[in-house]
Design a protein around this motif. Sequence first.
Motif, PDB file in Angstrom:
ATOM      1  N   VAL A 211       0.854  -1.186   0.000  1.00  0.00           N
ATOM      2  CA  VAL A 211       0.000   0.000   0.000  1.00  0.00           C
ATOM      3  C   VAL A 211       0.894   1.242   0.000  1.00  0.00           C
ATOM      4  O   VAL A 211       1.813   1.359   0.819  1.00  0.00           O
ATOM      5  N   VAL A 212       0.637   2.147  -0.928  1.00  0.00           N
ATOM      6  CA  VAL A 212       1.392   3.402  -1.008  1.00  0.00           C
ATOM      7  C   VAL A 212       0.410   4.543  -1.224  1.00  0.00           C
ATOM      8  O   VAL A 212      -0.725   4.320  -1.674  1.00  0.00           O
ATOM      9  N   PRO A 213       0.806   5.774  -0.932  1.00  0.00           N
ATOM     10  CA  PRO A 213      -0.093   6.912  -1.187  1.00  0.00           C
ATOM     11  C   PRO A 213      -0.404   7.049  -2.676  1.00  0.00           C
ATOM     12  O   PRO A 213       0.428   6.726  -3.529  1.00  0.00           O
ATOM     13  N   SER A 214      -1.568   7.543  -2.989  1.00  0.00           N
ATOM     14  CA  SER A 214      -1.939   7.744  -4.390  1.00  0.00           C
ATOM     15  C   SER A 214      -1.045   8.784  -5.064  1.00  0.00           C
ATOM     16  O   SER A 214      -0.953   8.827  -6.292  1.00  0.00           O
ATOM     17  N   THR A 215      -0.381   9.602  -4.257  1.00  0.00           N
ATOM     18  CA  THR A 215       0.558  10.584  -4.810  1.00  0.00           C
ATOM     19  C   THR A 215       1.798   9.914  -5.401  1.00  0.00           C
ATOM     20  O   THR A 215       2.614  10.589  -6.044  1.00  0.00           O
ATOM     21  N   ASN A 216       1.952   8.615  -5.204  1.00  0.00           N
ATOM     22  CA  ASN A 216       3.092   7.898  -5.786  1.00  0.00           C
ATOM     23  C   ASN A 216       2.871   7.527  -7.246  1.00  0.00           C
ATOM     24  O   ASN A 216       3.764   6.993  -7.893  1.00  0.00           O
ATOM     25  N   ILE A 217       1.666   7.776  -7.762  1.00  0.00           N
ATOM     26  CA  ILE A 217       1.423   7.566  -9.190  1.00  0.00           C
ATOM     27  C   ILE A 217       2.086   8.707  -9.959  1.00  0.00           C
ATOM     28  O   ILE A 217       1.818   9.879  -9.714  1.00  0.00           O
ATOM     29  N   ILE A 218       2.973   8.350 -10.882  1.00  0.00           N
ATOM     30  CA  ILE A 218       3.762   9.336 -11.614  1.00  0.00           C
ATOM     31  C   ILE A 218       3.103   9.634 -12.964  1.00  0.00           C
ATOM     32  O   ILE A 218       2.915   8.731 -13.791  1.00  0.00           O
ATOM     33  N   GLY A 219       2.750  10.876 -13.192  1.00  0.00           N
ATOM     34  CA  GLY A 219       2.214  11.296 -14.475  1.00  0.00           C
ATOM     35  C   GLY A 219       0.803  10.801 -14.732  1.00  0.00           C
ATOM     36  O   GLY A 219       0.032  10.515 -13.809  1.00  0.00           O
ATOM     37  N   LYS A 220       0.497  10.664 -16.014  1.00  0.00           N
ATOM     38  CA  LYS A 220      -0.829  10.257 -16.463  1.00  0.00           C
ATOM     39  C   LYS A 220      -0.768   8.875 -17.094  1.00  0.00           C
ATOM     40  O   LYS A 220       0.317   8.405 -17.466  1.00  0.00           O
TER      41      LYS A 220
END
Length: 376
Positions: A211-220
């Motif tokens: 589980v990681v923060p959704s802010t760890n998604i890079i770009g689109k």
Amino acid sequence: MPVSPALSFQGGISQFCTALRLAEKQWNQVAVDSEEDFPFPELRKFAQIGALSVTLSVANGGLGLHDSRAGMVALADLLRLAGRLNLALGRCLEGHINVVRLVSLYGSAQQRAVLAEYLQHNTLAGIWVTDGSPSVALVQNGNEIRLTGQKGFASAVRAVGVALITARTEQGDTVMVLVPVGEKARMGPGPGHLTGMSGSGTGSYDFTGVVVPSTNIIGKPGDYLRQPEFSAGAWRGSAVALGGMDHLVHLLLEELRGRDRASNPHQQVRIGEALILRETASMWVRRAAMAVCNPHAEAGETVALVNLARIAVEQAALALIPLVQRGLGVMAFVRGHPVERVMRDLATYLRQPAPDETLTEAAGWFTEHEWPEDVT
């Protein structure tokens, strides 16, 4: 990965280049005890001169090597030296730099700062995109995401501290996610024993339950495959392969001199041909690096030049290998001999995807467009 404090970059690119030249003179091309061993000693040496953080932007504490011609020359020299010392090291360093590049292009300021924090503590980053079974997927729940599935071709799985992975969303899109890694219980074997590049430490990694923060998604969605970066970044792998060619030429000359055969006219023909092949590859790598940092070039032109460079380096390296074999005879086939190992590693490293498409697409571009001027 415990290392000494990294070199600061107060002196800019010129200081880093000086450190790189000094390091090249001091470091010996000594094979590790077993080709299965990951090149930790060499990685520590590179970390000590700042190689793990030098490609960060200036704002994030690096030198932003991708942002200028001088920086790209330094980056090419760095990757070439890594490949010359150890192709497994070169592969892992190239992947690390790819992570920095992708986050710098598609990440937010906060995400770039997070990655910089890892790198300034000399954490090795990995880019793991080949899925195992099951493939990696994510479920987003508010401000966090939960991962499932495996990556089945994770280079340096026991050395990487943070990985940029691709994952499938519930909507069927592919996104990049920056994930801390290193749990030994999640590590497994790779896809099988490769002929070469065993030292790169390729394994699998199970992300199920991470589980990681959704802010760890890079770009689109789709950014990982976005052009021109997806294809243009291949020039870095060519620079590493060039370093492998450097090592082979060095070993050929060293062995022939040791046998007192370097003055033999037939061997000198091989030596001359080897030097031509190596220099041809060097010029193509330089041309590709300059193409990537040319702000006036169309994306299609950049991709086409890099693709031609990739094929040119591959062809030169594949022509070099039998030259070395003929020059050294049976000794070049003794399992574990430095020459045999470098040839095997180089042949494996060169096996990048879709070479035929790469060449024909590049040719197709220049069928319809003029050849660009050399901006070097």
